[in-house]
Design an enzyme around this catalytic site. Structure first.
Site, short mmCIF file in Angstrom:
data_model
loop_
_atom_site.label_atom_id
_atom_site.label_comp_id
_atom_site.label_asym_id
_atom_site.label_seq_id
_atom_site.Cartn_x
_atom_site.Cartn_y
_atom_site.Cartn_z
CG ASN A 150 -0.37 0.08 2.50
OD1 ASN A 150 0.73 -0.44 2.71
ND2 ASN A 150 -1.02 0.75 3.43
N GLY A 226 2.88 -5.07 7.58
CA GLY A 226 1.87 -5.84 6.86
C GLY A 226 0.72 -6.18 7.79
CB SER A 227 -2.03 -8.55 7.41
OG SER A 227 -1.28 -9.69 7.06
CB VAL A 230 1.66 -11.83 7.54
CG1 VAL A 230 3.11 -12.03 7.12
CG2 VAL A 230 0.73 -12.41 6.48
N GLY A 231 2.12 -10.93 10.64
CA GLY A 231 3.00 -10.45 11.71
C GLY A 231 3.22 -11.52 12.78
CD GLU A 248 5.09 0.02 13.27
OE1 GLU A 248 3.86 0.22 13.44
OE2 GLU A 248 5.93 0.30 14.14
CB CYS A 282 -1.53 1.25 8.45
SG CYS A 282 -0.22 2.44 8.19
CD GLU A 460 8.94 0.74 10.71
OE1 GLU A 460 9.88 0.48 9.95
OE2 GLU A 460 7.75 0.56 10.40
#
Ligand code: NAD
Length: 482
Positions: A150, A226-227, A230-231, A248, A282, A460
């Site tokens: 994104n 990412g999602s 998956v995190g 994140e 996000c 970050e």
């Protein structure tokens, strides 16, 4: 296949065993190109070359490191129109947003170029007389960067720039929906005077290359955006090797609109926050928590501003909302619209699939009302141009609902009361708070990240990024006698 569709491994552009097609979501007849997928043995080559290159890079003079980062950033800014167009063509965000993203990505490199020279550490006397202590930061080694589609250029850049600035090698696995932007950025990095193998682009699917990268004992730190699902997998892969990592993830950001809000500010912030980048952000505000005293006026004004948004091809000037990134994302958006109505929401405007002259994944931006905070549409991340108004009777209820979420990335409040704004700032359970501003839109020189299921690990951006990309060493020195 052209070099500029290949992986970049150990300093060379290398074809893989297979390719994927990159399709323009604004016009599915437009195939942007075929992009290589790396094999696991090519990933291993990248990891091996990174181990050697990183040592050379860490020994490279600071001014040389700074110059490399500066050149990357300056080229990205100079070419932001061209690269922004490519980004918008493959991702579907309106062209002004694509150009802005590439320019911002360049700024991450120039910012971290300056950070290269901000050298600091601590010295201390030991509790044992005659012994001195030196505390300094050293690079982690090889960093795995796994990024989403994104913000394909900006997200990667806010990871790659500090990773290189602090002396690390990089293995970058971008999302398969946006390979052209990844290759374009890699091409700029590949031209620099850096050791062969310092920077590697390894394209491939999440379950194959992404997973193998996250599981590799040759990786010393992982930065993932990412999602949530998956995190969790990344976290468990990293844990097996005790690899340092940062996540994140998703969000469900609230924007509170109080009864004393400036209505122009509220409508502008809610429209930009909910529908910018087709809601595929996000930082999008998908929950609009609105005081009952101004609820009806707000819904009327939002209905108009939402319906006025121009949906179209990302590369056509004047488009404000591009397509969803993929058929799968569009299907998910439309199924959430159906679910919202089954759950009892009223559709104030939008929500329909759109057929334009050019075939793409289009839908109308959508405003829902009559929602409550336990509905799935108000608890799950939709990543869609869909916002739901939740009516509340006072500030306390607004704050409680804003915080009643599994996520905690950004929150916002629109109010003219300084004390209420301050109370919200202190009591909102999110990593970023916006007062009289859209939830989306953050700077690059300060930390960015969330709480709860939105983030894990070091922040970050800004100087805080060094927490992931460096490790601390404490040395004891017997000073001796003259
Ligand atoms: P995703 O989780 O599907 O994919 C992200 C990256 O992980 C991709 O490169 C993908 O190929 C890779 N991947 C997938 N499965 C993997 C696995 N098993 N092991 C290793 N890697 C794997 O996310 P997406 O659809 O690309 O992006 C959208 C998500 O990103 C949303 O949830 C959004 O909120 C989140 N996001 C968060 C932030 C933030 O800063 N919090 C910023 C942007 C996007």
């Amino acid at each position: 296949m052209s070099n500029l569709s290949n992986n970049f491994i150990a300093g060379d552009w290398i074809a893989g065993p297979s390719t994927i097609s990159n399709i323009n979501p604004s016009d599915t007849n437009d195939v942007i190109g075929e992009y290589a997928q790396a094999s696991k043995s090519q990933l291993e080559d990248a990891l091996n070359s990174a181990q050697i290159a990183q040592k050379k890079w860490a020994a490279t003079g600071l001014e040389q490191r700074q110059a490399v980062l500066m050149k990357i950033g300056e080229e990205m800014m100079a070419r932001s129109a061209e690269l922004g167009e490519l980004l918008s063509r493959e991702e579907g965000k309106p062209i002004a947003e694509g150009k802005g993203e590439v320019y911002r990505a360049g700024q991450f490199f120039t910012y971290y170029a300056a950070e290269v020279l901000r050298q600091s550490g601590d010295t201390a006397d030991s509790v044992r007389p005659g012994i001195e202590i030196d505390v300094r930061r050293e690079p982690m080694g090889t960093v795995a960067i796994i990024s989403p589609w994104n913000f394909p250029t900006a997200t990667a850049s806010w990871k790659i720039a500090p990773a290189l600035a602090f002396g690390n090698a990089v293995i970058w696995k971008p999302a398969n929906l946006t390979p052209a932007s990844a290759v374009a950025l890699t091409e700029i990095i590949s031209k620099q005077d850096i050791p062969k193998g310092l920077f590697n682009l390894v394209m491939g699917s999440g379950p194959s290359i992404g997973e193998a990268l996250a599981e590799s004992p040759k990786v010393h730190a992982i930065s993932f955006t990412g999602s949530y699902d998956v995190g969790l997998q990344i976290a468990s892969s990293a844990a097996k090797n005790l690899t340092k990592f940062q996540l994140e993830l998703g969000s469900k950001n609230p924007l509170v609109v109080m009864d004393d809000a400036d209505m122009d500010v509220a409508v502008a912030a809610a429209t930009a926050g909910a529908f910018g980048s087709t809601g595929q952000k996000c930082t999008a505000s998908s929950r609009l928590i609105v005081h009952s005293a101004i609820h009806d006026e707000f819904v009327d004004r939002m209905s108009k501003s939402t319906s006025d948004l121009q949906v179209g091809h990302a590369l056509v000037e004047g488009t404000q909302i591009g397509p969803a990134v993929s058929q799968q994302q569009l299907d998910s958006n439309l199924s959430y619209m159906k679910l919202a109505q089954e759950e009892g929401c009223e559709v104030i405007c939008g929500g329909q699939k759109l057929e334009l002259d050019n075939p793409g994944f289009y839908m109308q931006p959508s405003l829902l009302a009559g929602g409550n905070n336990s509905m799935r549409v108000n608890r799950e991340e939709l990543f869609a141009p869909i916002a739901c108004v939740i009516k509340v009777s006072d500030y306390d209820e607004a704050l409680e609902i804003a915080n009643d979420t599994d996520f905690g990335l950004v929150s916002g409040i629109i109010t003219q009361s300084l004390s209420r704004a301050n109370h919200f700032r202190r009591n909102s359970e999110s990593g970023c708070v916006m007062i009289n501003l859209p939830t989306a839109g953050t700077d690059y020189h300060v930390p960015f990240g969330g709480r709860k299921n939105s983030s894990f690990g070091p922040r970050e951006q800004g100087q805080y990024a060094k927490e992931l990309y460096t490790q601390v060493k404490t040395s004891y020195i017997l000073a001796g006698t003259p």
